[in-house]
Design a protein around this motif. Structure first.
Motif, PDB file in Angstrom:
ATOM      1  N   GLN A  25       7.835  -0.600   9.052  1.00  8.07           N
ATOM      2  CA  GLN A  25       7.440  -1.499   8.375  1.00  8.07           C
ATOM      3  C   GLN A  25       6.304  -1.521   7.158  1.00  8.07           C
ATOM      4  N   THR A  26       6.300  -2.838   6.642  1.00  6.39           N
ATOM      5  CA  THR A  26       6.177  -2.407   4.732  1.00  6.39           C
ATOM      6  C   THR A  26       4.468  -2.328   5.320  1.00  6.39           C
ATOM      7  N   PRO A  27       4.247  -1.121   5.007  1.00 12.40           N
ATOM      8  CA  PRO A  27       2.270  -0.746   4.974  1.00 12.40           C
ATOM      9  C   PRO A  27       2.032  -2.246   4.110  1.00 12.40           C
ATOM     10  N   LEU A  28       0.705  -2.091   4.589  1.00 12.82           N
ATOM     11  CA  LEU A  28      -0.157  -2.889   4.169  1.00 12.82           C
ATOM     12  C   LEU A  28      -0.403  -3.269   2.566  1.00 12.82           C
ATOM     13  N   ASN A  29      -0.212  -4.236   1.691  1.00 15.28           N
ATOM     14  CA  ASN A  29      -0.628  -4.020   0.005  1.00 15.28           C
ATOM     15  C   ASN A  29       0.347  -3.378  -0.453  1.00 15.28           C
ATOM     16  N   ALA A  30       1.626  -3.070   0.360  1.00 14.93           N
ATOM     17  CA  ALA A  30       2.678  -2.165  -0.704  1.00 14.93           C
ATOM     18  C   ALA A  30       3.873  -2.931  -1.072  1.00 14.93           C
ATOM     19  N   PHE A  31       4.589  -3.014  -2.428  1.00 15.88           N
ATOM     20  CA  PHE A  31       5.845  -3.420  -2.037  1.00 15.88           C
ATOM     21  C   PHE A  31       6.878  -3.771  -1.474  1.00 15.88           C
ATOM     22  N   MET A  32       7.064  -4.659  -1.745  1.00 14.69           N
ATOM     23  CA  MET A  32       8.465  -4.869  -0.713  1.00 14.69           C
ATOM     24  C   MET A  32       9.575  -4.443  -0.626  1.00 14.69           C
ATOM     25  N   SER A  33       9.644  -3.737   0.859  1.00 15.40           N
ATOM     26  CA  SER A  33      10.971  -1.911  -0.209  1.00 15.40           C
ATOM     27  C   SER A  33      12.083  -1.916   0.415  1.00 15.40           C
ATOM     28  N   GLY A  34      12.811  -1.683   0.056  1.00 21.73           N
ATOM     29  CA  GLY A  34      13.961  -1.549   1.567  1.00 21.73           C
ATOM     30  C   GLY A  34      14.171  -0.328   1.277  1.00 21.73           C
ATOM     31  N   GLN A  35      13.040   0.869   1.073  1.00 25.15           N
ATOM     32  CA  GLN A  35      12.858   2.200   1.449  1.00 25.15           C
ATOM     33  C   GLN A  35      12.113   2.101   3.379  1.00 25.15           C
ATOM     34  N   TYR A  36      11.445   0.719   3.258  1.00 24.89           N
ATOM     35  CA  TYR A  36      11.200   0.516   5.206  1.00 24.89           C
ATOM     36  C   TYR A  36      12.526  -0.012   5.745  1.00 24.89           C
ATOM     37  N   LYS A  37      12.539   0.731   6.970  1.00 18.03           N
ATOM     38  CA  LYS A  37      13.970   0.413   8.083  1.00 18.03           C
ATOM     39  C   LYS A  37      13.219  -0.943   8.101  1.00 18.03           C
ATOM     40  N   LYS A  38      12.406  -1.010   8.242  1.00 13.91           N
ATOM     41  CA  LYS A  38      11.961  -2.613   9.691  1.00 13.91           C
ATOM     42  C   LYS A  38      11.556  -3.916   8.719  1.00 13.91           C
ATOM     43  N   SER A  39      12.351  -3.937   7.144  1.00  9.62           N
ATOM     44  CA  SER A  39      11.599  -4.580   6.628  1.00  9.62           C
ATOM     45  C   SER A  39      12.540  -4.916   6.327  1.00  9.62           C
ATOM     46  N   PHE A  40      12.204  -6.877   6.265  1.00  8.72           N
ATOM     47  CA  PHE A  40      13.115  -7.622   5.184  1.00  8.72           C
ATOM     48  C   PHE A  40      13.766  -6.826   3.963  1.00  8.72           C
ATOM     49  N   ALA A  41      13.226  -6.529   3.912  1.00  9.68           N
ATOM     50  CA  ALA A  41      13.961  -6.205   2.221  1.00  9.68           C
ATOM     51  C   ALA A  41      14.881  -5.291   2.652  1.00  9.68           C
ATOM     52  N   TYR A  42      14.962  -4.317   3.166  1.00  8.83           N
ATOM     53  CA  TYR A  42      16.166  -3.396   4.139  1.00  8.83           C
ATOM     54  C   TYR A  42      17.156  -4.339   4.326  1.00  8.83           C
ATOM     55  N   TYR A  43      16.885  -5.037   5.430  1.00  3.61           N
ATOM     56  CA  TYR A  43      18.199  -6.005   5.557  1.00  3.61           C
ATOM     57  C   TYR A  43      19.270  -6.849   4.701  1.00  3.61           C
ATOM     58  N   THR A  44      18.312  -7.436   4.111  1.00  2.22           N
ATOM     59  CA  THR A  44      18.740  -7.937   2.328  1.00  2.22           C
ATOM     60  C   THR A  44      20.063  -7.261   2.039  1.00  2.22           C
ATOM     61  N   LEU A  45      19.380  -5.822   1.558  1.00  2.00           N
ATOM     62  CA  LEU A  45      19.636  -4.914   0.579  1.00  2.00           C
ATOM     63  C   LEU A  45      21.250  -4.420   1.225  1.00  2.00           C
ATOM     64  N   ARG A  46      20.504  -4.014   2.306  1.00  2.00           N
ATOM     65  CA  ARG A  46      21.933  -3.433   3.201  1.00  2.00           C
ATOM     66  C   ARG A  46      23.011  -4.304   4.011  1.00  2.00           C
ATOM     67  N   SER A  47      22.650  -5.797   4.495  1.00  2.00           N
ATOM     68  CA  SER A  47      23.624  -6.619   4.886  1.00  2.00           C
ATOM     69  C   SER A  47      23.627  -7.912   4.227  1.00  2.00           C
ATOM     70  N   ARG A  48      22.888  -8.278   3.696  1.00  2.00           N
ATOM     71  CA  ARG A  48      22.936  -9.619   3.368  1.00  2.00           C
ATOM     72  C   ARG A  48      23.895  -9.856   1.260  1.00  2.00           C
ATOM     73  N   LEU A  49      23.278  -8.528   0.639  1.00  2.00           N
ATOM     74  CA  LEU A  49      23.385  -8.893  -0.526  1.00  2.00           C
ATOM     75  C   LEU A  49      24.681  -8.069  -0.753  1.00  2.00           C
ATOM     76  N   PRO A  50      25.211  -6.912  -0.193  1.00  2.00           N
ATOM     77  CA  PRO A  50      26.562  -7.009  -0.391  1.00  2.00           C
ATOM     78  C   PRO A  50      27.909  -7.879   0.496  1.00  2.00           C
ATOM     79  N   VAL A  51      26.772  -8.655   1.364  1.00  2.00           N
ATOM     80  CA  VAL A  51      27.999  -9.799   1.488  1.00  2.00           C
ATOM     81  C   VAL A  51      28.148 -10.711   1.086  1.00  2.00           C
ATOM     82  N   ILE A  52      27.446 -11.538   0.077  1.00  2.00           N
ATOM     83  CA  ILE A  52      27.931 -12.031  -1.016  1.00  2.00           C
ATOM     84  C   ILE A  52      27.974 -11.574  -2.158  1.00  2.00           C
ATOM     85  N   LEU A  53      28.157 -10.295  -1.804  1.00  2.00           N
ATOM     86  CA  LEU A  53      28.939  -9.858  -4.041  1.00  2.00           C
ATOM     87  C   LEU A  53      31.009  -9.744  -3.137  1.00  2.00           C
ATOM     88  N   THR A  54      31.001  -9.406  -1.844  1.00  2.00           N
ATOM     89  CA  THR A  54      31.945  -9.128  -1.164  1.00  2.00           C
ATOM     90  C   THR A  54      32.616 -11.003  -1.287  1.00  2.00           C
TER      91      THR A  54
END
Length: 484
Positions: A52-81
């Motif tokens: 998960q995103t560590p405390l006091n860190a920026f949200m980032s796709g490098q953290y697999k258990k974050s919503f940021a990762y889900y957004t980059l991996r799943s949501r944004l490609p769907v928007i572009l498609t």
């Protein structure tokens, strides 16, 4: 449908096609194994960690258990498609709409180029490529290029960078493709979607209209309107339409029924900030808008109440400079909504639309000058330096209401704060005036909770921060000093 020919690297993590992987058709176990292998390869290649995103860190796709990762991996490609699919499906309609007959073939060729550029952007997203400079006629080109160039080397790509920067960059780059075209300059990829968010919610809009007529001038009614407005934020393109309708009905039937899901409620403090019992003086309220449709209508209803109960003399609305995050309000959406309401067949809805238009003509409603800051990658604490005129204009306001998830993330710099951290500290000095935040919680960014509340919710539901089931009505007193 995609015109470019990305390498296999672009498809890492995507489901293999039946044509490429024939055994997958008859062996589900093999398909699941292959999918796991591809995901593992993707994570290894782009330094994704299963945390998960560590405390006091920026949200980032490098953290697999974050919503940021889900957004980059799943949501944004769907928007572009979906954008590519729309352009491909509506090609003839778009050519007829935007190009003179003599230039139809040239417009078709340009459309192919735009589709290819979007396909390339999708490839760059899926393979964590660096952010590219803007080289066209974008009015904010210099600001964007300066921002990208000043990012640390390790934070200039989709997964390695702050997810706020990545998402803003993707949407800005997407619009630049039509902005720099010859025939499609005025095209909005999401116009039809945004129109449907209003047209498909007319029953809800009529119900809200009836519910809010003859409202009393009291903190209780004001608090109800804030709740209605906050819950209306769920009505965006990523939510389930049927669930939205159920929620709208539930809220209007009994607003108090949702109180247990409002984890911060400063309605009384906001009311006191706008206290209409004080000697009359000019009081302006600014609203930083979020989504079109039912939510925008709810914004108008809240603004109407502020005007009619003398809580404000003017409500100034801030829109996005161009299509943004699919359903965000642009000037075109703002005006189209008012015109559509004013011409609606239902007398009551038409009356509301005409009333809002009259407020606009009389200066009680005002559309703020369009600022590119709202479509920049900057967190709001940078406003004083990046756009001092905008900051100065907000200082004229008695209260600024920030709507929705993206505005909340920009207020808090997309940082994973301790949930009980005082909101004023997280703003890092951004306090042009009194601030109100109406937000439905959809990412792991929050502050200002009472001690223990975040922990208790996490025990009850580990996914509570991305569920959209909780909301906040937060207030920060701009009349006080907070040490910044």
């Amino acid at each position: 449908m995609e015109t470019s020919n990305p390498s296999k690297e672009a498809l890492v993590g995507e489901e293999p096609s039946e044509e490429d992987e024939e055994p997958v058709k008859s062996d589900p176990d093999h398909s699941q194994t292959l999918s796991r292998v591809l995901r593992a390869e993707f994570d290894s290649r782009y330094n994704i960690v299963d945390l998960q995103t560590p405390l006091n860190a920026f949200m980032s796709g490098q953290y697999k258990k974050s919503f940021a990762y889900y957004t980059l991996r799943s949501r944004l490609p769907v928007i572009l498609t979906n954008v590519i699919d729309t352009l491909t499906r509506d090609k003839s309609e778009l050519v007829a709409q935007f190009a003179p007959h003599d230039f139809a073939q040239a417009a078709r060729e340009e459309l192919k180029i735009v589709i290819g550029l979007i396909s390339r952007l999708k490839y760059e997203l899926q393979t964590d490529k660096p952010f590219q400079s803007f080289t066209g006629e974008e009015p904010d080109r210099e600001a964007w290029n300066t921002f990208i160039n000043h990012l640390p080397n390790g934070e200039r790509s989709f997964y390695r960078g702050c997810s706020l920067h990545a998402e803003c960059y993707l949407h800005r780059k997407l619009y630049s493709f039509v902005e720099n075209s010859i025939f499609l300059k005025s095209y909005d990829f999401f116009a039809k979607i945004k129109e449907h968010t209003l047209v498909d919610r007319m029953d809800d809009i009529l119900a809200l209209t009836k519910h809010t007529r003859r409202s009393d001038n009291s903190v209780e009614v004001f608090g109800e309107l804030l709740k209605i407005n906050m819950w209306s934020i769920s009505n965006d393109v990523s939510s389930d339409p049927e669930e939205d309708k159920k929620l709208n009905f539930k809220v209007l039937q009994d607003v108090g029924a949702t109180d247990e899901y409002i984890i911060v409620n400063h309605a009384e403090e906001i009311w006191n900030c706008l206290d209409n019992n004080k000697p009359k003086k000019l009081k302006q309220v600014d609203v930083i808008l979020d989504n079109t449709g039912y939510e925008l209508f709810s914004d108008f209803v809240l603004a109407e109440y502020l005007i009619e109960k003398a809580l404000a003399n003017k409500v100034r609305f801030h829109v996005k400079a161009h299509p943004w995050f699919v359903t965000d309000v642009t000037e075109r959406d703002f005006r189209w909504t008012l015109e559509y309401l004013s011409q609606h067949a239902d007398y009551m809805i038409s009356l509301m639309g005409k009333k809002f238009l009259q407020f606009l003509e009389e200066g009680k409603f005002e559309l703020a000058p369009v600022s590119h800051f709202w479509t920049s990658p900057h967190a709001f604490y940078s406003m004083l330096q990046a756009d001092p005129d905008l900051y100065s204009s907000l200082q004229q306001s008695k209260l600024v209401i920030f709507k929705g998830e993206l505005n909340y993330r920009k207020l808090l710099q997309d940082v994973c704060w301790n949930s009980s951290q005082e909101t004023s500290a997280c703003l890092r000095g951004f306090l042009p005036t009194n601030i109100c935040v109406l937000r439905r919680v959809k990412s792991e960014i929050i502050c200002g909770l009472e001690e223990g509340v975040g922990e208790a919710l996490a025990t009850k539901n580990p996914q509570w921060m991305v569920s959209g089931n909780y909301g906040v009505i937060q207030f920060v007193d701009g009349a006080r000093e907070f040490g910044y």
